[in-house]
Scaffold this active site. Structure first.
Site, PDB file in Angstrom:
ATOM      1  CB  THR A  50      12.019   4.321  -3.190  1.00 47.18           C
ATOM      2  OG1 THR A  50      13.250   3.749  -3.629  1.00 47.18           O
ATOM      3  CG2 THR A  50      11.707   5.536  -4.045  1.00 47.18           C
TER       4      THR A  50
ATOM      5  CD  GLU B  83      10.156  -3.515  -8.014  1.00 43.49           C
ATOM      6  OE1 GLU B  83      11.174  -3.066  -7.437  1.00 43.49           O
ATOM      7  OE2 GLU B  83       9.370  -4.309  -7.480  1.00 43.49           O
TER       8      GLU B  83
END
Length: 366
Positions: free
Chosen positions: A147, A231
């Site tokens: 990402t 996360e």
């Protein structure tokens, strides 16, 4: 106040650009700079380094609002809440002075390179190496599913500095995107999140100074384990907010859509189905709020984060499928928010550790 600012930013600066981002396969740099000027990047980073100086509660507001808005492809969470904390926690004063202020301004975009063609959730299996030559590391390998891969200016690379030690030989090394031998590959074509610049990254004898090492050599795996809880909570919070917003949207649609001469909502099957989803959505919110409170006290465990990610993302997937069905053919049209949510959210059960990996982690504590 922050929630109102974020919501306004998403409505004014992001939603009108969504179609162009989808075509480009990435978010434009100007939006990153605008987010930096609004104070929406690196909210948990110390103010001394240009960040917001807030706690994870501020980050959670941004995560939730992005999930609620339906805006697709923003890499802010990876940049601010996943990558930047490694630099804040492990970086030297010089590293933080050099990298964090431009990250908070949106001038430098962060990525973290863990996954490889042959190593996803199994981080022990990574093959990218960083061998020491004098005062430099020479990095070789390939990463995928990264990402912010196209936009990134700095990449935190997970690499083996001592392959013979397996997981105990992993280190975290920052690589600047302009280093010779570093190459960004193709934009990966995905089921959803077309505006997310997910890419392959290649390292061909990339030389970086030893000063780019984060923390201690060969301690990378333990550092990753310490940050993965946050996360996974970020993913759960975004999923919970998306579930709530799509329920509101579907109830509104069901009240307006006429079927056989009466609103879709008037059919018992519709009401009962939505009642079930409302119940599950409430359970999801209660669980995420409980674990958010734990994390604000720095007490969230890896097991609890795995429970949150597993439960919330699986419930979201189930709920979106059931709600999309209520739209009939319109649910299959991308112009409807439920369709975008459906394709964008499927990956939530994969990235950050698959549902199967979450079950494995949870089962170890039974």
């Amino acid at each position: 106040m922050l929630r109102a600012t974020v919501r306004r930013f998403l409505e004014k600066e992001c939603k009108p650009r969504q179609a162009q981002w989808d075509r480009d396969g990435k978010v434009d740099r100007e939006t990153w700079l605008k987010a930096g000027r609004e104070g929406l990047l690196c909210t948990t980073i110390d103010a001394a380094y240009g960040g917001g100086g807030g706690d994870f509660g501020h980050a959670a507001v941004i995560v939730e609002e992005i999930g609620r808005s339906g805006v697709s492809g923003l890499g802010f969470n990876v940049h601010s809440d996943i990558a930047a904390p490694y630099i804040q926690r492990l970086g030297t004063a010089a590293q933080k002075d050099r990298w964090l202020p431009p990250c908070a301004r949106g001038e430098l975009i962060l990525a973290i390179a863990m996954s490889e063609p042959g190593a996803g959730s199994d981080l022990k299996a990574i093959r990218t190496t960083a061998r020491r030559e004098g005062d430099e590391y020479v990095i070789s390998g390939a990463k995928t599913f990264i990402t912010n891969g196209l936009n990134c200016d700095l990449v935190i690379v997970v690499a083996k500095t001592d392959p013979a030690l397996g997981a105990k030989g992993v280190s975290l090394i920052v690589v600047e995107a302009d280093r010779p031998g570093f190459r960004k590959g193709r934009k990966l074509e995905k089921m959803g999140q077309e505006a997310a610049d997910t890419a392959e990254l290649f390292f061909e004898d990339v030389r970086v100074p030893v000063d780019n090492l984060l923390g201690e050599e060969n301690k990378g795996f333990s550092y990753l384990m310490q940050e993965l809880a946050q996360e996974r909570l970020v993913i759960a919070l975004g999923a919970a907010s998306k579930m709530e917003s799509m329920l509101e949207e579907t109830v509104r649609y069901a009240r307006e859509r006429m079927v056989f001469g009466k609103p879709l909502f008037e059919f018992q099957n519709t009401r009962f189905k939505l009642a079930e989803i409302k119940t599950r959505t409430t359970a999801v919110r209660m669980l995420t709020d409980q674990y958010l409170a734990e994390h604000l006290k720095r007490k969230l465990t890896l097991e609890e984060a795995a429970i949150a990610k597993l439960f919330v993302t699986e419930e979201l997937g189930r709920a979106l499928d059931e709600m999309l069905q209520l739209y009939g053919g319109y649910g299959y049209m991308m112009e409807y928010p439920i369709c975008r949510a459906y394709v964008d959210s499927r990956v939530m059960r994969i990235y950050g550790g698959t549902s199967e990996v979450m079950k494995e982690l949870i089962s170890r504590h039974l």
